[in-house]
Design an enzyme around this catalytic site. Structure first.
Site, PDB file in Angstrom:
ATOM      1  N   ASP A 161       0.894  -1.300  -0.303  1.00 29.15           N
ATOM      2  CA  ASP A 161       0.161  -0.208   0.440  1.00 29.15           C
ATOM      3  C   ASP A 161       1.281   1.172   0.049  1.00 29.15           C
ATOM      4  O   ASP A 161       1.769   1.179   1.130  1.00 29.15           O
ATOM      5  CB  ASP A 161      -0.995  -0.156   1.267  1.00 29.15           C
ATOM      6  CG  ASP A 161      -1.963   0.923   1.274  1.00 29.15           C
ATOM      7  OD1 ASP A 161      -2.447   1.623   0.298  1.00 29.15           O
ATOM      8  OD2 ASP A 161      -3.332   1.294   1.558  1.00 29.15           O
ATOM      9  N   ASP A 162       0.874   2.219  -1.565  1.00 22.74           N
ATOM     10  CA  ASP A 162       1.493   2.933  -1.410  1.00 22.74           C
ATOM     11  C   ASP A 162       3.328   3.335  -1.631  1.00 22.74           C
ATOM     12  O   ASP A 162       3.114   3.979  -0.948  1.00 22.74           O
ATOM     13  CB  ASP A 162       1.389   4.169   0.716  1.00 22.74           C
ATOM     14  CG  ASP A 162      -0.612   4.693   0.354  1.00 22.74           C
ATOM     15  OD1 ASP A 162      -0.963   4.450  -0.641  1.00 22.74           O
ATOM     16  OD2 ASP A 162      -0.563   5.452   1.217  1.00 22.74           O
ATOM     17  N   CYS A 182      -5.842   4.594  -4.099  1.00 27.16           N
ATOM     18  CA  CYS A 182      -6.599   2.688  -3.211  1.00 27.16           C
ATOM     19  C   CYS A 182      -7.295   2.231  -3.282  1.00 27.16           C
ATOM     20  O   CYS A 182      -7.735   0.975  -4.379  1.00 27.16           O
ATOM     21  CB  CYS A 182      -6.271   3.027  -1.623  1.00 27.16           C
ATOM     22  SG  CYS A 182      -5.157   3.697  -0.903  1.00 27.16           S
ATOM     23  N   ARG A 235      -8.055  -1.100  -5.611  1.00 24.21           N
ATOM     24  CA  ARG A 235      -8.571  -2.856  -5.861  1.00 24.21           C
ATOM     25  C   ARG A 235      -9.054  -2.837  -6.413  1.00 24.21           C
ATOM     26  O   ARG A 235     -10.096  -4.135  -6.513  1.00 24.21           O
ATOM     27  CB  ARG A 235      -8.678  -2.619  -4.055  1.00 24.21           C
ATOM     28  CG  ARG A 235      -6.896  -2.536  -3.185  1.00 24.21           C
ATOM     29  CD  ARG A 235      -7.625  -1.925  -1.664  1.00 24.21           C
ATOM     30  NE  ARG A 235      -5.924  -2.550  -1.152  1.00 24.21           N
ATOM     31  CZ  ARG A 235      -5.573  -1.798  -1.285  1.00 24.21           C
ATOM     32  NH1 ARG A 235      -4.866  -0.632  -2.326  1.00 24.21           N
ATOM     33  NH2 ARG A 235      -4.688  -1.993  -0.277  1.00 24.21           N
ATOM     34  N   LYS A 254      -6.167  -5.811   3.639  1.00 24.26           N
ATOM     35  CA  LYS A 254      -7.167  -3.856   3.307  1.00 24.26           C
ATOM     36  C   LYS A 254      -8.008  -4.332   2.348  1.00 24.26           C
ATOM     37  O   LYS A 254      -7.310  -4.539   1.670  1.00 24.26           O
ATOM     38  CB  LYS A 254      -6.001  -3.246   2.892  1.00 24.26           C
ATOM     39  CG  LYS A 254      -6.537  -1.844   2.715  1.00 24.26           C
ATOM     40  CD  LYS A 254      -5.659  -0.558   2.638  1.00 24.26           C
ATOM     41  CE  LYS A 254      -6.564   0.818   1.714  1.00 24.26           C
ATOM     42  NZ  LYS A 254      -4.998   1.386   1.443  1.00 24.26           N
ATOM     43  N   HIS A 313     -11.052  -2.262   1.235  1.00 26.10           N
ATOM     44  CA  HIS A 313     -11.337  -0.656   1.066  1.00 26.10           C
ATOM     45  C   HIS A 313     -12.136  -1.554  -0.545  1.00 26.10           C
ATOM     46  O   HIS A 313     -11.281  -0.244  -1.465  1.00 26.10           O
ATOM     47  CB  HIS A 313      -9.645  -0.372   0.669  1.00 26.10           C
ATOM     48  CG  HIS A 313     -10.044   0.795   0.802  1.00 26.10           C
ATOM     49  ND1 HIS A 313      -9.066   1.864   1.103  1.00 26.10           N
ATOM     50  CD2 HIS A 313     -10.930   1.814   1.358  1.00 26.10           C
ATOM     51  CE1 HIS A 313      -9.629   3.159   1.110  1.00 26.10           C
ATOM     52  NE2 HIS A 313     -10.710   3.155   1.753  1.00 26.10           N
ATOM     53  N   SER A 352      -7.999   0.906   5.133  1.00 24.78           N
ATOM     54  CA  SER A 352      -7.099   2.426   5.282  1.00 24.78           C
ATOM     55  C   SER A 352      -6.820   2.480   6.512  1.00 24.78           C
ATOM     56  O   SER A 352      -8.048   2.802   7.759  1.00 24.78           O
ATOM     57  CB  SER A 352      -6.883   3.686   4.649  1.00 24.78           C
ATOM     58  OG  SER A 352      -6.813   3.352   3.644  1.00 24.78           O
ATOM     59  N   HIS A 407       1.111   1.970   4.132  1.00 21.89           N
ATOM     60  CA  HIS A 407       0.144   3.773   4.401  1.00 21.89           C
ATOM     61  C   HIS A 407       0.043   4.360   5.837  1.00 21.89           C
ATOM     62  O   HIS A 407       0.311   3.760   6.833  1.00 21.89           O
ATOM     63  CB  HIS A 407      -1.416   3.132   4.240  1.00 21.89           C
ATOM     64  CG  HIS A 407      -2.252   3.678   3.860  1.00 21.89           C
ATOM     65  ND1 HIS A 407      -2.607   5.352   5.085  1.00 21.89           N
ATOM     66  CD2 HIS A 407      -2.919   4.489   3.590  1.00 21.89           C
ATOM     67  CE1 HIS A 407      -3.484   5.317   4.376  1.00 21.89           C
ATOM     68  NE2 HIS A 407      -3.885   5.473   2.954  1.00 21.89           N
ATOM     69  N   ASP A 411      -0.525  -0.806  -4.736  1.00 22.49           N
ATOM     70  CA  ASP A 411      -1.651  -0.257  -5.178  1.00 22.49           C
ATOM     71  C   ASP A 411      -1.660   1.236  -6.094  1.00 22.49           C
ATOM     72  O   ASP A 411      -2.088   2.077  -6.466  1.00 22.49           O
ATOM     73  CB  ASP A 411      -3.276   0.143  -3.954  1.00 22.49           C
ATOM     74  CG  ASP A 411      -2.396   1.103  -2.975  1.00 22.49           C
ATOM     75  OD1 ASP A 411      -0.897   1.454  -2.783  1.00 22.49           O
ATOM     76  OD2 ASP A 411      -3.515   1.137  -2.396  1.00 22.49           O
ATOM     77  N   ASN A 412      -0.537   1.606  -5.721  1.00 21.18           N
ATOM     78  CA  ASN A 412      -0.318   3.099  -5.854  1.00 21.18           C
ATOM     79  C   ASN A 412       0.664   3.501  -5.412  1.00 21.18           C
ATOM     80  O   ASN A 412       1.872   3.358  -4.961  1.00 21.18           O
ATOM     81  CB  ASN A 412      -1.237   3.737  -6.029  1.00 21.18           C
ATOM     82  CG  ASN A 412      -1.697   4.352  -4.553  1.00 21.18           C
ATOM     83  OD1 ASN A 412      -2.770   3.648  -4.034  1.00 21.18           O
ATOM     84  ND2 ASN A 412      -0.571   4.578  -3.213  1.00 21.18           N
ATOM     85  N   LYS A 470       1.943   9.104  -5.246  1.00 18.90           N
ATOM     86  CA  LYS A 470       0.001   8.820  -4.909  1.00 18.90           C
ATOM     87  C   LYS A 470      -0.503   9.859  -5.330  1.00 18.90           C
ATOM     88  O   LYS A 470      -0.800  11.418  -5.336  1.00 18.90           O
ATOM     89  CB  LYS A 470       0.030   8.364  -3.516  1.00 18.90           C
ATOM     90  CG  LYS A 470      -1.433   8.311  -3.500  1.00 18.90           C
ATOM     91  CD  LYS A 470      -1.352   7.947  -1.942  1.00 18.90           C
ATOM     92  CE  LYS A 470      -2.430   7.013  -0.954  1.00 18.90           C
ATOM     93  NZ  LYS A 470      -3.057   7.207   0.305  1.00 18.90           N
TER      94      LYS A 470
END
Length: 913
Positions: free
Chosen positions: A24-25, A63, A67, A116, A118, A141, A209, A261-262, A282
């Site tokens: 994540d991130d 996010c 997903r 996660k 989301h 998150s 994250h 994810d980003n 992001k």
């Protein structure tokens, strides 16, 4: 159905295990294989050395959209999840969407999501409703947790940790330190427990994250501060997963993909990562926001130490995994992604996709094809910073900018003037996308999100609060109270499943191509002792109660009825009254009824038990030769007295077992009226004392349509098989319908009704005040036949748009307009119209898409002198409806865009009286 072809190098029967690990991130420059020198990532370094780096792998800028793309194989805009959603949101991933987990389950994969989620936190949006057998993790998150429990208005609830669909803990900040460790423990456990069968593990980490929470053994060890500590813990988690695969000898049959994810959250400073050579992070559509560090690993299949520069992305994961898992995808549902198998196996370096589109929210900001990227709108550098990127802003206010990403990976040099032909070609791609999803507004290819009418926060159940909130079970309920949920449901799933699924309509080479396969014991006069040998063969290893309830939910069904004992006398539940049951008599040894009842409650479905009380072909005390459809070949001397004994010592006690062991919401009796009035009364009183709220159908006393109204001892009327009432009966009724001729599985019966026919029947039934109980007949292996699944998912897509015209509605003053009662007339022009009503609204449902303006006589001033129309809309469409009412009719226009398949549903709102 379209079969996604397996690569030539992979035998169709060789289904690899599939693992997707999602950070994540995490930035493009945050791991060793992509140039990081600050963060130590030895496990990812080794993974890249043994596998392949994908250097042009794209996600979404934030996010939730990313997903949604992983799960559906579609751009997030297509599935209406273009932006981040928050706790207790009204929207989530539509239950009608078919996720990668659901696709893989059709070919026998075990599935689990850990981490996660989301894409919605309401019950209908959770992983267990979208094809995952199990779930462990946070629904959104880790920065979305509030402090007050219960939360105050406008505040987020405390951070919930879920096991399947239940909150098992509240996660305070200190407990976040163990999240990565706990996720990894669960992943290792899942792999170990499912090493003998193909599995799909989706492991979307909470890390990295903000807020940052590395585990104790990693804290303070990185040269890159707390951020680096957590990156290194994610690397260690990857190492544990790969080590487990090696130790279990699964590596050669497991594809593992690691990605993010980003891009990095640049505005977090030292708590955010780096995009390396890429521009932006992001929240933006520069490369740094969407181009992710990605590694694929599959020893012996993916070439070691290889690099793939072709354009790929997370929308490609679903079709790739489906192809590798020998799964099929339904026709009529557009998937944006493509199968990457040839790329992963090193057979090509050419991308299967012509273009990659860069969406920010609902706005298209850029497109890439080959090395060329054309920006058509101002882009943000990062989350909350850089250029203005408000969705819906005019794309024409920006001069298009062209980059050659092969020579200018940092997007610094505009080469528009040098390559006008490239710009023209990319603008053609943009025009095609504009006609599909739209560049600013929503185009015709956008599908609706899932919507929760009354979303609630996910909270940990407290015993004191539960006791205060749950009233004592009532000793008496009125019929109106009992049937309220049933009346609102309108659509349910019937399941005919038992030993008869094994012969599947064939006995000793005699084929019953369209007969009721569940009647094969009677039709072939099979001796009870011989028929009972089928129990020794009943081992449905592919049965998955949650998969079945997920299909029902996605179809828009609200309740489910299982044949717990059909006419053959075999009990599909653990019974103390007979060993002739699914637990004690079969190698399967699992209580099907218990698993389905629990799965129904977990998914929000009401659960019902079918029970054949007047026919039992197995037992000598069952009705014998004195009744025309019972076992007279084994028991020719059976008498009414025998039946009286059978009823008192077996049938009635078994019904009581069902009530006490499984707490059903519905009892569905069959068949016919062998019982005396006194026996019916005794059974009815027993039911009411044990389960006051249970709804009972009319066949408790052999009462079918046409029937005495109100019929005694029941809550609603059951019509005959596939028999639809020709009018509103003035009393609740239900049609038990089939999807082909047989109710039980019949391998030679391919007389399937179409999804369109199902929708037309449902609308026709509901317009007359009825419910539609639509049957599926699972196979002996425990799978609902794929033609059933395909049609039900198509129906679910229709329900996702038009469900408000079905659920909770009542018959209107008239049920049809301008056409005969039979829905078959929907092929005519103008189409037949059915009406349903709710509150101050009437739904005029055209069975077929109108080719010209619709004239609704029942809504003209003459027919409707006491009502004033306030507004007219079309379900699934945001376009204004220009209607005109005269004395003769209400005239409704034909929309330019068809909002849903099969029908056009007009909602007519009246001014309050």
């Amino acid at each position: 159905m379209v079969l996604l072809a397996s690569p030539a190098a992979l035998p169709a029967a060789d289904q690899p295990n599939l693992i997707l690990i999602l950070a994540d991130d995490l930035g493009y420059g945050d791991i060793g294989p992509f140039g990081s020198t600050k963060n130590r990532t030895p496990n990812l370094d080794r993974m890249a050395q043994e596998g392949m780096k994908l250097t042009s792998f794209y996600a979404a800028p934030v996010c939730t959209p990313s997903r949604a793309q992983v799960l559906t194989g579609c751009y997030a805009k297509r599935v209406s999840l273009p932006d981040v959603i928050f706790p207790a949101a009204h929207v989530g991933l539509n239950p009608a969407e078919r996720t990668v987990a659901e696709v893989l389950k059709t070919t026998g994969y075990a599935t689990m999501c850990i981490g996660k989620w989301h894409v919605g936190d309401q019950a209908e949006f959770l992983p267990t409703r979208h094809g995952f057998d199990h779930y462990f993790g946070l629904p959104y998150s880790n920065d979305m947790g509030g402090n007050a429990d219960p939360p105050k208005k406008g505040q987020n609830p405390p951070l919930p940790l879920l096991r399947d669909d239940q909150v098992i803990e509240i996660v305070p900040p200190s407990a976040q330190d163990r999240l990565t460790e706990r996720y990894t423990d669960e992943a290792v456990k899942f792999i170990t427990e499912h090493q003998a069968t193909p599995f799909f593990l989706y492991l979307p980490h909470t890390a990295v994250h903000v807020p940052l929470h590395p585990g104790e053994q990693f804290r303070g060890h990185s040269a890159n501060g707390t951020y680096g500590d957590w990156v290194e813990e994610v690397d260690a988690s990857v190492g544990r997963v790969l080590t487990t695969l090696r130790e279990l000898n699964l590596a050669a049959n497991t594809l593992v993909i690691f990605t993010s994810d980003n891009g990095p959250w640049l505005t977090q400073g030292k708590n955010g990562g780096t995009a390396g050579p890429l521009r932006g992070g992001k929240g933006g559509t520069y490369e740094g926001g969407m181009r992710e560090p990605t590694v694929a690993w599959w020893p012996g299949k993916v070439p070691p130490g290889s690099t793939c520069d072709a354009v790929t992305g997370n929308i490609d994961l679903l079709p790739t995994f489906a192809a590798l898992g020998t799964a099929t995808l339904p026709v009529g549902v557009k998937i944006d992604g493509k199968d990457l198998t040839p790329l992963l196996l090193g057979q090509t370096q050419v991308s299967p996709r012509e273009a990659q589109f860069y969406f920010s929210g609902n706005r298209l900001e850029a497109v890439r094809s080959g090395p060329w990227k054309l920006a058509i709108a101002r882009q943000a550098e990062n989350m909350g910073g850089g250029q203005q990127k408000k969705p819906g802003g005019p794309a024409t206010a920006f001069t298009p900018t062209l980059y050659n990403l092969d020579t200018d990976i940092g997007e610094t040099n505009d080469v528009t003037a040098q390559h006008p032909e490239v710009v023209a070609r990319l603008q053609q791609l943009i025009a095609a996308m504009d006609a599909d999803l739209g560049t600013n507004k929503k185009g015709p290819g956008v599908r609706p999100p899932g919507r929760a009418a009354e979303p609630v926060p996910l909270l940990l159940a407290r015993p004191d609060a539960a006791a205060a909130a749950t009233p004592a079970s009532p000793t008496e309920l009125t019929r109106e109270q009992r049937i309220q949920w049933w009346r609102e449901a309108r659509f349910g799933m019937f399941i005919h499943w038992g030993l008869y699924a094994i012969p599947g309509g064939v006995w000793k080479d005699k084929v019953h191509p369209t007969g009721y396969s569940e009647w094969i014991m009677f039709d072939e006069k099979i001796p009870a002792r011989e028929y009972a040998q089928l129990a020794t063969q009943f081992n449905p290893v592919k049965f998955d109660a949650r998969a079945w309830t997920a299909i029902a939910t996605k179809a828009g069904m609200k309740y489910l009825v299982l044949t717990t004992k059909h006419h053959d006398g075999f009990s599909m539940f653990k019974s103390a009254l007979t060993p002739y049951n699914v637990v004690d008599a079969t190698p399967f040894k699992r209580d099907v009824t218990r698993e389905l009842s629990e799965a129904c409650r977990a998914s929000g479905l009401r659960f019902g038990c079918y029970y054949s009380i007047d026919r039992d072909w197995y037992r000598p005390q069952g009705p014998g030769n004195h009744y025309r459809q019972n076992n007279g070949w084994d028991y020719p001397a059976s008498t009414p007295e025998d039946f009286n004994s059978y009823f008192a010592t077996f049938a009635k006690p078994q019904v009581e077992e069902l009530l006490t062991q499984y707490q059903p919401d519905l009892l569905w009796f069959d068949e016919i009226d062998m019982k005396t009035d006194a026996q019916v009364e005794a059974l009815y009183q027993s039911i009411r004392s044990l389960r006051p709220a249970v709804v009972i159908n009319s066949r408790i006393q052999g009462c079918r349509f046409p029937a005495k109204i109100p019929p005694p001892h029941c809550d609603y009327i059951s019509t005959g098989d596939n028999e639809i009432a020709d009018k509103n009966l003035g009393f609740e009724w239900e049609n038990p319908g089939s999807m082909n001729t047989s109710y039980g599985f019949n391998r030679n019966d391919h007389n399937w009704v179409s999804a369109k026919e199902v929708v037309f029947r449902l609308v026709d039934i509901v317009s007359k005040g009825g419910n539609y109980l639509l049957n599926v007949g699972p196979t002996a292996e425990g799978l609902i036949p794929q033609p059933c699944v395909d049609r039900l998912l198509e129906v679910g897509a229709w329900m996702a748009i038009n469900g408000e015209a079905i659920y909770g509605t009542s018959p209107w003053r008239v049920f049809h307009d301008g056409a005969p009662a039979e829905p078959a007339a929907a092929t005519s022009t103008p189409p037949a119209i059915r009406f349903t009503a709710k509150g101050n609204s009437v739904y005029a449902i055209c069975l077929g898409w109108p080719e010209q303006a619709v004239m609704v006589r029942a809504l003209g001033n003459t027919a409707l002198p006491d009502k004033t129309i306030a507004a007219v809309s079309i379900l699934g469409s945001t376009s204004a409806v220009q209607w005109q009412q005269t004395a003769a009719a209400l005239t409704l226009p034909v929309p330019q865009v068809q909002a849903s398949p099969y029908t056009c549903v007009y909602r007519i709102d009246f001014k309050p009286d």
